[in-house]
Design a protein around this motif. Structure first.
Motif, PDB file in Angstrom:
ATOM      1  N   VAL A 127       0.842  -1.190   0.000  1.00  0.00           N
ATOM      2  CA  VAL A 127       0.000   0.000   0.000  1.00  0.00           C
ATOM      3  C   VAL A 127       0.881   1.245   0.000  1.00  0.00           C
ATOM      4  O   VAL A 127       1.883   1.306   0.717  1.00  0.00           O
ATOM      5  N   ALA A 128       0.524   2.233  -0.826  1.00  0.00           N
ATOM      6  CA  ALA A 128       1.195   3.535  -0.820  1.00  0.00           C
ATOM      7  C   ALA A 128       0.138   4.592  -0.539  1.00  0.00           C
ATOM      8  O   ALA A 128      -0.646   4.946  -1.414  1.00  0.00           O
ATOM      9  N   ARG A 129       0.112   5.044   0.708  1.00  0.00           N
ATOM     10  CA  ARG A 129      -0.908   6.020   1.105  1.00  0.00           C
ATOM     11  C   ARG A 129      -0.405   7.433   0.825  1.00  0.00           C
ATOM     12  O   ARG A 129       0.671   7.834   1.283  1.00  0.00           O
ATOM     13  N   ILE A 130      -1.181   8.170   0.056  1.00  0.00           N
ATOM     14  CA  ILE A 130      -0.832   9.564  -0.255  1.00  0.00           C
ATOM     15  C   ILE A 130      -1.195  10.397   0.971  1.00  0.00           C
ATOM     16  O   ILE A 130      -2.336  10.758   1.167  1.00  0.00           O
ATOM     17  N   ARG A 131      -0.170  10.630   1.801  1.00  0.00           N
ATOM     18  CA  ARG A 131      -0.395  11.398   3.031  1.00  0.00           C
ATOM     19  C   ARG A 131      -0.340  12.893   2.723  1.00  0.00           C
ATOM     20  O   ARG A 131      -1.112  13.680   3.247  1.00  0.00           O
ATOM     21  N   VAL A 132       0.610  13.244   1.841  1.00  0.00           N
ATOM     22  CA  VAL A 132       0.701  14.633   1.396  1.00  0.00           C
ATOM     23  C   VAL A 132       0.389  14.652  -0.104  1.00  0.00           C
ATOM     24  O   VAL A 132       1.063  13.983  -0.890  1.00  0.00           O
ATOM     25  N   PHE A 133      -0.640  15.404  -0.475  1.00  0.00           N
ATOM     26  CA  PHE A 133      -1.053  15.478  -1.879  1.00  0.00           C
ATOM     27  C   PHE A 133      -0.474  16.725  -2.545  1.00  0.00           C
ATOM     28  O   PHE A 133      -0.172  16.736  -3.722  1.00  0.00           O
ATOM     29  N   ARG A 134      -0.343  17.808  -1.754  1.00  0.00           N
ATOM     30  CA  ARG A 134       0.321  19.017  -2.234  1.00  0.00           C
ATOM     31  C   ARG A 134       1.299  19.443  -1.162  1.00  0.00           C
ATOM     32  O   ARG A 134       0.871  19.699  -0.052  1.00  0.00           O
ATOM     33  N   PRO A 135       2.602  19.529  -1.482  1.00  0.00           N
ATOM     34  CA  PRO A 135       3.243  19.180  -2.749  1.00  0.00           C
ATOM     35  C   PRO A 135       3.126  17.682  -3.030  1.00  0.00           C
ATOM     36  O   PRO A 135       3.078  16.881  -2.093  1.00  0.00           O
ATOM     37  N   PHE A 136       3.097  17.326  -4.306  1.00  0.00           N
ATOM     38  CA  PHE A 136       2.904  15.926  -4.662  1.00  0.00           C
ATOM     39  C   PHE A 136       4.230  15.160  -4.652  1.00  0.00           C
ATOM     40  O   PHE A 136       5.208  15.611  -5.243  1.00  0.00           O
ATOM     41  N   PRO A 137       4.246  13.997  -3.980  1.00  0.00           N
ATOM     42  CA  PRO A 137       5.504  13.238  -3.861  1.00  0.00           C
ATOM     43  C   PRO A 137       5.821  12.405  -5.109  1.00  0.00           C
ATOM     44  O   PRO A 137       5.888  11.179  -5.056  1.00  0.00           O
ATOM     45  N   GLY A 138       6.035  13.096  -6.232  1.00  0.00           N
ATOM     46  CA  GLY A 138       6.265  12.405  -7.514  1.00  0.00           C
ATOM     47  C   GLY A 138       7.470  11.478  -7.483  1.00  0.00           C
ATOM     48  O   GLY A 138       7.432  10.371  -8.036  1.00  0.00           O
ATOM     49  N   GLU A 139       8.558  11.918  -6.811  1.00  0.00           N
ATOM     50  CA  GLU A 139       9.775  11.087  -6.772  1.00  0.00           C
ATOM     51  C   GLU A 139       9.489   9.763  -6.059  1.00  0.00           C
ATOM     52  O   GLU A 139       9.986   8.704  -6.466  1.00  0.00           O
ATOM     53  N   ASP A 140       8.691   9.835  -4.993  1.00  0.00           N
ATOM     54  CA  ASP A 140       8.379   8.621  -4.233  1.00  0.00           C
ATOM     55  C   ASP A 140       7.497   7.682  -5.056  1.00  0.00           C
ATOM     56  O   ASP A 140       7.626   6.463  -4.975  1.00  0.00           O
ATOM     57  N   VAL A 141       6.600   8.264  -5.844  1.00  0.00           N
ATOM     58  CA  VAL A 141       5.750   7.456  -6.717  1.00  0.00           C
ATOM     59  C   VAL A 141       6.636   6.712  -7.719  1.00  0.00           C
ATOM     60  O   VAL A 141       6.435   5.519  -7.988  1.00  0.00           O
ATOM     61  N   ARG A 142       7.637   7.393  -8.238  1.00  0.00           N
ATOM     62  CA  ARG A 142       8.553   6.759  -9.212  1.00  0.00           C
ATOM     63  C   ARG A 142       9.313   5.597  -8.579  1.00  0.00           C
ATOM     64  O   ARG A 142       9.523   4.572  -9.217  1.00  0.00           O
ATOM     65  N   LYS A 143       9.717   5.787  -7.333  1.00  0.00           N
ATOM     66  CA  LYS A 143      10.428   4.704  -6.642  1.00  0.00           C
ATOM     67  C   LYS A 143       9.539   3.466  -6.516  1.00  0.00           C
ATOM     68  O   LYS A 143      10.002   2.334  -6.711  1.00  0.00           O
ATOM     69  N   VAL A 144       8.277   3.679  -6.189  1.00  0.00           N
ATOM     70  CA  VAL A 144       7.343   2.553  -6.081  1.00  0.00           C
ATOM     71  C   VAL A 144       7.207   1.866  -7.441  1.00  0.00           C
ATOM     72  O   VAL A 144       7.211   0.639  -7.546  1.00  0.00           O
ATOM     73  N   ALA A 145       7.130   2.686  -8.492  1.00  0.00           N
ATOM     74  CA  ALA A 145       6.956   2.133  -9.846  1.00  0.00           C
ATOM     75  C   ALA A 145       8.164   1.301 -10.272  1.00  0.00           C
ATOM     76  O   ALA A 145       8.032   0.373 -11.082  1.00  0.00           O
ATOM     77  N   ASP A 146       9.346   1.617  -9.735  1.00  0.00           N
ATOM     78  CA  ASP A 146      10.554   0.852 -10.077  1.00  0.00           C
ATOM     79  C   ASP A 146      10.440  -0.604  -9.633  1.00  0.00           C
ATOM     80  O   ASP A 146      11.052  -1.484 -10.237  1.00  0.00           O
ATOM     81  N   GLY A 147       9.663  -0.836  -8.591  1.00  0.00           N
ATOM     82  CA  GLY A 147       9.573  -2.201  -8.068  1.00  0.00           C
ATOM     83  C   GLY A 147       8.297  -2.927  -8.433  1.00  0.00           C
ATOM     84  O   GLY A 147       8.264  -4.161  -8.441  1.00  0.00           O
ATOM     85  N   ALA A 148       7.222  -2.198  -8.717  1.00  0.00           N
ATOM     86  CA  ALA A 148       5.913  -2.837  -8.876  1.00  0.00           C
ATOM     87  C   ALA A 148       5.616  -3.203 -10.329  1.00  0.00           C
ATOM     88  O   ALA A 148       6.013  -2.498 -11.252  1.00  0.00           O
ATOM     89  N   ALA A 149       4.910  -4.312 -10.511  1.00  0.00           N
ATOM     90  CA  ALA A 149       4.543  -4.754 -11.857  1.00  0.00           C
ATOM     91  C   ALA A 149       3.165  -4.234 -12.264  1.00  0.00           C
ATOM     92  O   ALA A 149       2.803  -4.274 -13.437  1.00  0.00           O
ATOM     93  N   ALA A 150       2.394  -3.764 -11.315  1.00  0.00           N
ATOM     94  CA  ALA A 150       1.106  -3.121 -11.622  1.00  0.00           C
ATOM     95  C   ALA A 150       0.756  -2.196 -10.456  1.00  0.00           C
ATOM     96  O   ALA A 150       1.073  -2.484  -9.306  1.00  0.00           O
ATOM     97  N   ILE A 151       0.117  -1.081 -10.803  1.00  0.00           N
ATOM     98  CA  ILE A 151      -0.248  -0.093  -9.789  1.00  0.00           C
ATOM     99  C   ILE A 151      -1.747   0.172  -9.872  1.00  0.00           C
ATOM    100  O   ILE A 151      -2.298   0.361 -10.960  1.00  0.00           O
TER     101      ILE A 151
END
Lengths: 398, 187
Positions: free
Chosen positions: A291-315
């Motif tokens: 689970v990746a809970r968006i705790r802060v929406f603004r500013p948006f944690p785009g870098e952290d989303v990318r890190k998750v995408a590096d490991g996951a096969a589907a989001i």
């Protein structure tokens, strides 16, 4: 440490008390909540030293908070749903005037048809006002986040307002144990607000006046720059709070068992707390979900989303609100963060829980199983209205 | 996790009962959640409230569909509400009634039934009026007896902190109900 059983609304009032807010403005009518009633009681009982201004509308509530903040006072207000929408113009003003007002919003659906139940569209509709936006998963996080939000908002190089959103009923009316941190501990963490510029009759100055096109652009850039910088300060404020309390809010994206997950489910608010429990159940069955809970929406944690995408096969992305015309806001933001990234797993949007429809563990389990199917067989559809009842069709059994 | 569902009518104090029970378990070091059914409350209309109790932090935020225990504050509700809906196998129903556990078992079919005349206890302790007695604190006392998952002492202490009006009489009602609750198992 004082642990008390409190609703989200009362917790919020305690957070304002411990933050030593000096001015509270409020318009006490539905869809307002008991937050401002509890604060009024605290002030009347002498437990809280603040000026309480009862105004004639939510628009005025924000205007009063802005004016108070402009004089150098720590200002607070609370709202919900249509009240937040009526504030919209003044939300932009608080940002443009660089005023660190902090507000708690109780996330409720918008009418018509009339509803008072949980839905994120009220705050999502304020996405571009320049307010920092936090979404919380339990009452403790409300208390902690209000205090941390002041710390970040009031930094001289940030000076932007913050909104903390809690789900209606799931938190606002639910009693949970909450650690109300002692006043002197909070005082050490959060020093008094001392802005570099303020409205002062002894030192007259103008604020928010006309600028020509050759300056306006730079004013906007400064806001953008501060919002970007805030990411670092949100983490620092959380780090310091963690050292004091042991409670961990150090990620703008709150990742739970994401590291080795095949599929990761994004979303915000209380349903993500339920999802964490489901993750543990499915992990025990050998299914690698996270689970990746968006705790802060603004500013948006785009870098952290990318890190998750590096490991996951589907989001998967759950949205408790729908942006008519093109999917949920969280889905679109996650996609936008990934478009220019080298690793782009398939992403699927689950529209769920609108207007307070209960999000149950079995729903989350079904979504994880659906995502595991996307991982194996590829994306079937981009948007799914989960559990939708259609005319002449029985309710989807999930 | 133990999940308890309260059925009452607006004005009977079901929501406060759910909080007293949570507070009692909290005093014993448990994690708890208590909340009303997320609706719009009206006096006299059926009201549902929930309490969750667990040894570890409670993360599930959804409503309770499959309770371990059901507490019914008013027998007249039985004709309006399916109180045993979703009740776990082996789950217990505690009901405020003059009827016997056997009679309630006949009506509801639940395997475990506990009965207590909370109305009489409330009136005896001058809680509410004869027409509308406040039975919530008696029922939480009865629940301590019927379930064994909280101690009577904790319930009494919780009433002291959660009930601002007449705490002593409410505490006495909880003790009286604890003494007079009858629990029966059917198979």
């Amino acid at each position: 440490m004082v642990r008390m059983l409190l609703t989200g609304n009362k917790t919020t009032a305690y957070s304002a008390m411990r933050s030593r807010v000096q001015v509270v403005s409020a318009y006490p009518i539905t869809p307002q909540t008991t937050i401002v009633e509890h604060i009024a009681e605290f002030i009347a009982d002498g437990l809280m030293k603040a000026e309480y201004i009862q105004v004639e509308s939510e628009h005025s509530a924000m205007a009063a908070a802005i004016a108070a903040s402009n004089t150098g006072a720590r200002a607070f207000t609370a709202t919900s749903a249509h009240g937040l929408l009526l504030m919209h113009e003044m939300l932009h003003w608080a940002t443009g005037a660089r005023l660190p007002v902090v507000m708690v919003n109780v996330n409720r659906a918008l009418g018509p048809p009339w509803s008072v139940w949980a839905d994120h569209l009220d705050s999502i509709s304020q996405r571009d006002t320049g307010w920092m936006q936090y979404y919380v998963e339990n009452n403790q996080e409300i208390f902690d986040t209000v205090i941390m939000a002041y710390k970040v908002s009031e930094r001289p190089d940030i000076m932007l307002p913050s909104m903390i959103s809690q789900d209606a009923f799931y938190l606002s009316h639910t009693v949970e144990p909450v650690d109300i941190v002692e006043q002197e501990v909070v005082d050490n963490y959060l020093p008094p607000y001392d802005p570099p510029y303020r409205l002062d009759v002894n030192n007259p100055a103008g604020f928010g006046s006309l600028v020509m096109p050759n300056h306006y652009y730079e004013f906007r850039y400064k806001i953008a720059e501060a919002m970007e910088k805030a990411k670092k300060y949100i983490k620092e404020a959380a780090e310091e709070w963690y050292e004091i309390t042991g409670r961990d809010y150090r990620g703008l994206l709150d990742c739970y068992r994401c590291e080795d997950a095949d599929v990761v489910l994004f979303g915000a608010g209380t349903m993500m707390s339920t999802a964490k429990e489901v993750v543990d159940w499915m992990r025990a069955e050998g299914k690698k979900v996270g689970v990746a809970r968006i705790r802060v929406f603004r500013p948006f944690p785009g870098e952290d989303v990318r890190k998750v995408a590096d490991g996951a096969a589907a989001i998967g992305v759950m949205d408790r609100a729908y942006g008519f015309g093109r999917g949920g806001a969280f889905f679109n933001e996650v996609n936008s963060a990934l478009y220019n990234h080298r690793n782009r797993p398939p992403t699927k949007n689950y529209i769920i829980g609108l207007g307070g429809r209960d999000v149950k563990p079995r729903h989350i389990r079904a979504i994880f199983n659906d995502l595991l199917k996307v991982k194996d067989e590829g994306l079937d559809e981009e948007f799914r209205w989960f559990g939708l009842r259609r005319e002449n069709m029985p309710e989807e059994e999930i | 996790m133990m999940e308890i569902r309260f059925h009452g009518r607006g004005g009977q104090g079901a929501v406060v009962a759910s909080r007293i029970l949570a507070a009692a378990a909290f005093l014993e070091g448990k994690d708890v959640q208590a909340f009303p059914f997320f609706g719009v409350e009206r006096r006299g209309a059926p009201v549902t409230a929930f309490t969750k109790i667990d040894e570890k932090p409670i993360r599930i935020k959804s409503e309770i569909d499959e309770p371990d225990y059901v507490i019914v504050m008013d027998t007249a509700l039985l004709s309006a509400v399916d109180v045993t809906q979703g009740l776990k196998k082996g789950g217990l129903v505690l009901i405020n009634t003059e009827k016997s556990a056997e009679e309630i078992h006949e009506i509801l079919g639940a395997e475990k039934v506990a009965v207590v005349d909370a109305t009489e206890i409330a009136i005896r302790n001058q809680l509410g009026t004869k027409v509308q007695p406040i039975v919530n604190t008696a029922l939480v006392g009865a629940f301590a007896r019927a379930s064994g998952i909280v101690k009577l002492d904790s319930v009494v202490q919780a009433i002291g902190s959660e009930v601002p009006r007449n705490p002593e009489r409410n505490q006495q009602a909880a003790r009286d109900a604890y003494e007079s609750t009858v629990v029966m198992e059917f198979s």
